[in-house]
Design a protein around this motif. Sequence first.
Motif, PDB file in Angstrom:
ATOM      1  N   LEU A 139      19.662 -10.706  41.621  1.00 33.60           N
ATOM      2  CA  LEU A 139      20.056 -11.822  42.465  1.00 33.60           C
ATOM      3  C   LEU A 139      19.543 -13.136  41.901  1.00 33.60           C
ATOM      4  O   LEU A 139      20.259 -14.148  41.872  1.00 33.60           O
ATOM      5  N   THR A 140      18.310 -13.128  41.451  1.00 33.68           N
ATOM      6  CA  THR A 140      17.687 -14.350  40.936  1.00 33.68           C
ATOM      7  C   THR A 140      18.262 -14.757  39.591  1.00 33.68           C
ATOM      8  O   THR A 140      18.620 -15.920  39.378  1.00 33.68           O
ATOM      9  N   LEU A 141      18.379 -13.798  38.681  1.00 35.99           N
ATOM     10  CA  LEU A 141      18.805 -14.120  37.317  1.00 35.99           C
ATOM     11  C   LEU A 141      20.252 -14.597  37.252  1.00 35.99           C
ATOM     12  O   LEU A 141      20.578 -15.515  36.500  1.00 35.99           O
ATOM     13  N   TYR A 158      18.989 -20.297  31.410  1.00 38.99           N
ATOM     14  CA  TYR A 158      18.306 -20.108  32.687  1.00 38.99           C
ATOM     15  C   TYR A 158      17.698 -18.706  32.791  1.00 38.99           C
ATOM     16  O   TYR A 158      16.556 -18.531  33.219  1.00 38.99           O
ATOM     17  N   ILE A 159      18.462 -17.686  32.379  1.00 35.25           N
ATOM     18  CA  ILE A 159      17.982 -16.308  32.472  1.00 35.25           C
ATOM     19  C   ILE A 159      16.780 -16.105  31.560  1.00 35.25           C
ATOM     20  O   ILE A 159      15.785 -15.472  31.956  1.00 35.25           O
ATOM     21  N   ARG A 160      16.831 -16.643  30.358  1.00 41.32           N
ATOM     22  CA  ARG A 160      15.694 -16.474  29.443  1.00 41.32           C
ATOM     23  C   ARG A 160      14.441 -17.135  30.005  1.00 41.32           C
ATOM     24  O   ARG A 160      13.336 -16.593  29.893  1.00 41.32           O
ATOM     25  N   GLU A 161      14.609 -18.312  30.611  1.00 42.88           N
ATOM     26  CA  GLU A 161      13.464 -19.002  31.195  1.00 42.88           C
ATOM     27  C   GLU A 161      12.915 -18.256  32.408  1.00 42.88           C
ATOM     28  O   GLU A 161      11.711 -18.084  32.573  1.00 42.88           O
ATOM     29  N   THR A 162      13.822 -17.796  33.267  1.00 41.70           N
ATOM     30  CA  THR A 162      13.421 -17.138  34.501  1.00 41.70           C
ATOM     31  C   THR A 162      12.812 -15.769  34.241  1.00 41.70           C
ATOM     32  O   THR A 162      11.988 -15.288  35.017  1.00 41.70           O
ATOM     33  N   CYS A 163      13.211 -15.135  33.148  1.00 39.31           N
ATOM     34  CA  CYS A 163      12.686 -13.810  32.816  1.00 39.31           C
ATOM     35  C   CYS A 163      11.163 -13.809  32.676  1.00 39.31           C
ATOM     36  O   CYS A 163      10.511 -12.796  32.938  1.00 39.31           O
ATOM     37  N   HIS A 164      10.597 -14.934  32.277  1.00 36.25           N
ATOM     38  CA  HIS A 164       9.146 -14.998  32.099  1.00 36.25           C
ATOM     39  C   HIS A 164       8.421 -14.693  33.404  1.00 36.25           C
ATOM     40  O   HIS A 164       7.373 -14.040  33.403  1.00 36.25           O
ATOM     41  N   SER A 165       8.983 -15.157  34.519  1.00 36.31           N
ATOM     42  CA  SER A 165       8.332 -14.939  35.811  1.00 36.31           C
ATOM     43  C   SER A 165       8.696 -13.586  36.436  1.00 36.31           C
ATOM     44  O   SER A 165       8.076 -13.173  37.413  1.00 36.31           O
TER      45      SER A 165
END
Length: 338
Positions: free
Chosen positions: A328-330, A72-79
């Motif tokens: 918070l998001t990651l 999840y963190i790797r995917e969310t890092c893109h944004s």
Amino acid sequence: MDATAGDQETVRKKRCCLILLILTCVVIVNMYAFAVNHHQSFLQGDESHVARNVGINQNNNITQRLKVRAEYIRETCHSLQQRIRQDEKMMQNNPLYMEHYEPQRRLVIDPALKIAVCIQAKGGSVFWKTFFIHRTVSDGREVQFNSSVTNTRGIGFISTSSYKPQLSSLASDQYTMFTFGRNPWNRLVSLYRQKIEGRLPTDSSYKYVRGACLGKPCGTFHQLLRCVLYTWKLGLPDRHWEPLATRCDVCRIPYTYFGRTENMNEEVAEIFRQAGIEGKIASVLDSARNFSIRDVEVKSSKVDYKEYYRNIPKFTINDLREMYMADLTLLGYPLSPL
């Protein structure tokens, strides 16, 4: 007849409009209920939003939880990369940060165990310091953890901002790289309780925070929060409140695992088990756990951190949310402390 037909047509149109209005209201109510439920699950900090986004149940075992979180963190890092880069640039533009704080951004490496960990102040740092000190004790003397010199047992440091050549070596040598984050709202309360609350201004911990606040008052929790925001906007956040996202370069360093201090015992054990080293350091791990628990943290566990935010202005909380949005998001922490 014409008037009657006209009246019937008017009644039919009114009925259609009423039905359409009712259907619209039903849709709006359902959408609102979905949004509230989604928001509440996120605010609980239980990572249920993470589980949904990658398609597994959040109640799966620790191994799966760590895997899901990392994905999840790797995917969310893109944004989030652009936002984090802007935050880093703000700090890099401050020469004081580059001189005093930038050198402290580093991975601790243990070649014997083939692990590399980025440690966050007020995020399990005492545990990790104790762990590595116990790992490096020789001739009955404790090695200075904050030393930049690799000691006789091989424990060393790699800067998170100039890691690329050494990082490729770590990756090729199959090091396990990880870091641990903490709920930012609770982290700030822990900082206040440990270093400010109930202490005199002459106390060394109090003086440390006041110095990091550049002379700004920090005697109340609200004052401390204003100090945190003030130094952040100057690009000069102290390590005790700098976000994990910038401190440990979360979106650029290819960490194997991302732990949460709220689950630290079980997640550290699982990370070490996955790395195949749990048996080698069992006694050290137990010693670190026993020696690293502060009295103030034991007392803090009995206090709801949310109580400290009851009288904090909404605009201050909003500014803090903006500052810690990446963390918070990651890591799936609540967007509000209340």
